[in-house]
Design a protein around this motif. Structure first.
Motif, short mmCIF file in Angstrom:
data_model
loop_
_atom_site.label_atom_id
_atom_site.label_comp_id
_atom_site.label_asym_id
_atom_site.label_seq_id
_atom_site.Cartn_x
_atom_site.Cartn_y
_atom_site.Cartn_z
N THR A 152 0.88 -1.19 0.17
CA THR A 152 0.00 0.12 -0.12
C THR A 152 0.76 1.04 0.04
N GLN A 153 2.32 1.15 0.43
CA GLN A 153 2.99 2.33 0.42
C GLN A 153 3.16 2.91 -1.25
N SER A 154 2.83 2.03 -2.12
CA SER A 154 2.75 2.32 -3.61
C SER A 154 1.97 3.51 -3.86
N THR A 211 -5.65 -7.06 -1.36
CA THR A 211 -5.63 -5.95 -2.11
C THR A 211 -6.57 -4.84 -1.82
N ALA A 212 -7.63 -5.15 -1.02
CA ALA A 212 -8.52 -4.09 -0.36
C ALA A 212 -7.77 -3.13 0.35
N GLY A 213 -6.45 -3.40 0.81
CA GLY A 213 -5.65 -2.38 1.83
C GLY A 213 -5.43 -1.13 0.55
N LEU A 214 -4.97 -1.54 -0.88
CA LEU A 214 -4.85 -0.44 -1.75
C LEU A 214 -6.10 0.37 -1.95
N ASP A 215 -7.03 0.07 -1.75
CA ASP A 215 -8.53 0.80 -1.86
C ASP A 215 -8.62 1.64 -0.72
N LEU A 216 -8.40 1.16 0.33
CA LEU A 216 -8.13 1.87 1.80
C LEU A 216 -7.33 3.31 1.72
N ALA A 217 -5.95 2.65 1.32
CA ALA A 217 -5.08 3.91 1.05
C ALA A 217 -5.55 4.91 -0.23
N LEU A 218 -5.99 4.45 -1.05
CA LEU A 218 -6.35 5.41 -2.28
C LEU A 218 -7.69 6.13 -1.63
N ALA A 219 -8.32 5.56 -0.66
CA ALA A 219 -9.47 6.62 0.06
C ALA A 219 -8.86 7.64 0.78
N MET A 220 -7.65 7.27 1.42
CA MET A 220 -6.82 8.07 2.13
C MET A 220 -6.35 9.30 1.38
N VAL A 221 -5.67 9.13 0.26
CA VAL A 221 -5.32 9.83 -0.70
C VAL A 221 -6.45 10.84 -1.16
N GLU A 222 -7.70 10.43 -1.50
CA GLU A 222 -8.88 11.19 -1.68
C GLU A 222 -9.23 12.03 -0.69
N ALA A 282 -4.67 6.13 -9.16
CA ALA A 282 -5.23 4.94 -9.68
C ALA A 282 -4.85 4.58 -11.09
N HIS A 283 -4.70 5.34 -11.73
CA HIS A 283 -4.52 5.31 -13.21
C HIS A 283 -3.11 4.99 -13.21
N LYS A 284 -2.04 5.63 -12.49
CA LYS A 284 -0.66 5.37 -12.64
C LYS A 284 -0.43 3.80 -12.07
N LEU A 285 -1.24 3.32 -10.96
CA LEU A 285 -1.24 1.99 -10.57
C LEU A 285 -1.85 1.12 -11.48
N VAL A 286 -2.47 1.49 -12.55
CA VAL A 286 -3.07 0.64 -13.42
C VAL A 286 -4.30 -0.29 -12.59
N MET A 287 -4.65 0.37 -11.78
CA MET A 287 -5.95 -0.18 -10.99
C MET A 287 -7.28 -0.34 -11.88
#
Length: 316
Positions: free
Chosen positions: A19-21, A161-172, A184-189
């Motif tokens: 998730t650090q990514s 992988t849900a941790g990625l969604d959590l981290a992305l929500a923090m960014v938002e 999300a686009h850069k991570l090819v999600m």
């Protein structure tokens, strides 16, 4: 600058640090080092992951010296086979009050629960361990079918992988929706999943073996507002209707009609939970004949009517 501390314990699940990514890419999108990330453990030094990979960590700071805004707490592969170290529990109890937020990634929710941070709160974890979390910690309101949950300053995510969604929500939350979309686009999600989305995917459950059937399912998901007959799906992947039905059933264990209904109710449920659209509109957008038809499908698929799903989402 927003400082993020990853709290790691011996045998931590290695996916947690993936998730650090998300925060790394957020810095690129922001054009500055908005996030500063460090790995910590109670004692400091090398901590070995679930893959036996060693990760260097700093010793956890005392509460008086802590400058961490967000603590990300990693879980382990099997929380039923190990106990959370008492020093970790004690540290979280002290540190949580000085941080803006504390997150349990995957089975990291067990660590937060041990520290009493989930008492009286909504929380989620990997679906495989959700029932055990509820049994061990009855004061926690466990929701086993959510990607992630935010309850005040406490965040918890489902598995892997849900941790990625959590981290992305923090960014938002920190940088805005447009920044989160760019990350999300850069991570090819493939898609940004909201917290209310189910952990269970109809597409994943079908698990077709060939690209042709996968392409047919992708076509169906993109065109749910259409009738989606066998003939239409077969034409989309250049097969005869008879051959398509035979191959589809052999690969997925379901008929095309039943699979399409599953995709419809999954999409409708997501719209019901995340929007204020009337049920008539949602039924039409997801390809049901009418609201009554959608209700019948919900009763078959979920055992509850659409109104119950909406009431639960609003109450949450």
């Amino acid at each position: 600058m927003h400082r993020i501390g990853y709290l790691l314990s011996e045998g931590f699940q290695v996916m947690a640090i993936a998730t650090q990514s998300v925060f790394e890419c957020a810095n690129v999108v922001a054009g500055s080092s908005f996030y500063e990330i460090e790995n910590y453990s109670v004692q400091g030094g090398e901590v070995r992951s679930s893959l036996a990979m060693g990760v260097g960590t700093l010793p956890a700071p005392t509460p008086a010296r802590s400058r961490i805004d967000t603590w990300m707490v990693a879980g382990v592969l099997d929380p039923l086979s190990v106990s959370t170290p008492a020093a970790v529990v004690a540290f979280l109890r002290r540190a949580s009050g000085r941080a803006r937020r504390v997150a349990g990634i995957c089975t990291g929710g067990f660590v937060l629960a041990e520290a009493g941070l989930l008492d009286g709160r909504r929380a989620t974890t990997h679906w495989f361990y959700a029932r055990e979390l509820q049994q061990r910690f009855p004061d926690v309101r466990v929701e086993d079918d959510r990607i992630y949950i935010v309850d005040g300053p406490i965040w918890t995510s489902a598995g892997m992988t849900a941790g990625l969604d959590l981290a992305l929500a923090m960014v938002e939350r920190d940088l805005g929706a447009e920044a989160a979309r760019s990350v999300a686009h850069k991570l090819v999600m493939h898609q940004r999943r909201s917290g209310g989305q189910s952990q269970h995917s109809e597409m994943l459950a079908l698990a077709p073996k060939s690209d042709r059937i996968q392409n047919a399912l992708d076509y169906a998901r993109r065109n749910l507002n259409q009738a989606l007959t066998v003939e239409q799906l077969a034409e989309a992947v250049h097969l005869s209707p008879r051959q398509f039905s035979r191959v589809f059933t052999a690969e997925t264990g379901q008929s095309p009609a039943r699979a399409v209904e599953g995709l419809r109710i999954e999409a409708a449920r997501l719209m019901i939970e995340q929007s204020t659209h009337p049920l008539d509109v949602i039924a039409r957008e997801t390809g049901f004949r009418d609201r009554r038809h959608m209700r019948e499908a919900f009763m078959r698929g979920f055992g509850v009517p659409p109104q119950a799903v909406r009431r639960e989402a609003r109450a949450a």
